[in-house]
Design an enzyme around this catalytic site. Structure first.
Site, mmCIF file in Angstrom:
data_model
loop_
_atom_site.group_PDB
_atom_site.id
_atom_site.type_symbol
_atom_site.label_atom_id
_atom_site.label_comp_id
_atom_site.label_asym_id
_atom_site.label_seq_id
_atom_site.Cartn_x
_atom_site.Cartn_y
_atom_site.Cartn_z
ATOM 1 N N GLN A 165 -23.670 1.810 -9.029
ATOM 2 C CA GLN A 165 -22.585 2.438 -9.791
ATOM 3 C C GLN A 165 -23.115 3.379 -10.876
ATOM 4 O O GLN A 165 -22.380 4.210 -11.381
ATOM 5 C CB GLN A 165 -21.669 1.378 -10.412
ATOM 6 C CG GLN A 165 -20.862 0.615 -9.382
ATOM 7 C CD GLN A 165 -20.000 -0.440 -10.040
ATOM 8 O OE1 GLN A 165 -20.442 -1.551 -10.284
ATOM 9 N NE2 GLN A 165 -18.769 -0.079 -10.350
ATOM 10 N N CYS A 189 -12.065 -1.968 -10.735
ATOM 11 C CA CYS A 189 -13.460 -1.560 -10.595
ATOM 12 C C CYS A 189 -13.714 -0.348 -11.473
ATOM 13 O O CYS A 189 -12.894 0.564 -11.521
ATOM 14 C CB CYS A 189 -13.744 -1.224 -9.133
ATOM 15 S SG CYS A 189 -15.422 -0.662 -8.826
ATOM 16 N N HIS A 216 -20.738 -3.803 -3.541
ATOM 17 C CA HIS A 216 -21.289 -2.494 -3.917
ATOM 18 C C HIS A 216 -22.670 -2.289 -3.315
ATOM 19 O O HIS A 216 -23.041 -1.181 -2.939
ATOM 20 C CB HIS A 216 -21.403 -2.369 -5.439
ATOM 21 C CG HIS A 216 -20.125 -2.035 -6.129
ATOM 22 N ND1 HIS A 216 -19.450 -0.856 -5.920
ATOM 23 C CD2 HIS A 216 -19.401 -2.729 -7.037
ATOM 24 C CE1 HIS A 216 -18.366 -0.835 -6.681
ATOM 25 N NE2 HIS A 216 -18.306 -1.953 -7.362
#
Length: 188
Positions: A51, A113, A159
């Site tokens: 991320q 998220c 993820h």
């Protein structure tokens, strides 16, 4: 320590399959410190390395629960007197995590998220799971997880495999979520 930019859907890097961490050194510690700082700044409870653009099997979690046993603390940040429960911070680092035996029992939680801002949806996941991971020194740990921690670790581990929580939704709901996201971006 530095706050890093959080990748947002539909950034193609979020679809990357992250690689195992092989070097346990100062640069890994720096990345973890940056991830915690980035996560706290964004008011998140979990963050995967991808991320922030690092395709490594690494995630950080801090559920930051209110401490029901602590004395409420007076608070005057907006000119009004309030009391609030102190937050218990429990920052946890998971390097190369793997889920060993997810329970057959499923539980639905409303998830959000940091890579899909302001979109929330119910996702069904195993209610419990045993997780094996390494710490920053490379030592291996195993723990049975349930409740919010089980949900959060499964969400973050998705993820690492290039999966966003909206990928668990029906095509219609997912496309509505992405449209809402695009619209919010245009308005910003």
């Amino acid at each position: 320590m530095a706050i890093r930019e959080i990748l947002e859907a539909p950034d193609p890097r979020l679809k990357t399959i992250s690689k195992p961490v092989e070097t346990f050194d100062g640069s890994l510690q720096t990345l973890v410190d940056d991830m915690f700082e980035t996560m706290y700044a964004a008011h998140g409870i979990g963050l995967a390395a991808i991320q922030v653009g690092e395709p490594l099997r690494l995630l950080v979690i801090d559920l930051q629960e209110e401490d029901p046993d602590a004395e409420p603390v007076p608070c005057d940040h907006d000119g009004h007197h309030h009391t609030h429960q102190p937050i218990i911070n429990d920052p946890r680092v998971f390097v190369n995590p793997e889920i060993l035996d997810p329970s057959g029992e499923l539980k639905s939680y409303q998830e959000g998220c940091l890579s899909v801002p302001d979109i929330y949806a119910d996702v069904e996941r195993p209610a419990q799971c045993r997780v094996r991971w390494q710490d920053l020194e490379g030592n291996t740990h195993e723990e049975e997880m349930s409740g919010m921690l089980a949900v959060c670790i499964q969400h973050e581990m998705d993820h690492l495999n290039g999966i966003l929580f909206i990928d668990h939704l029906s095509r219609l709901k997912r496309s509505m979520a992405l449209k809402k996201l695009a619209k919010a971006r245009q308005a910003a």
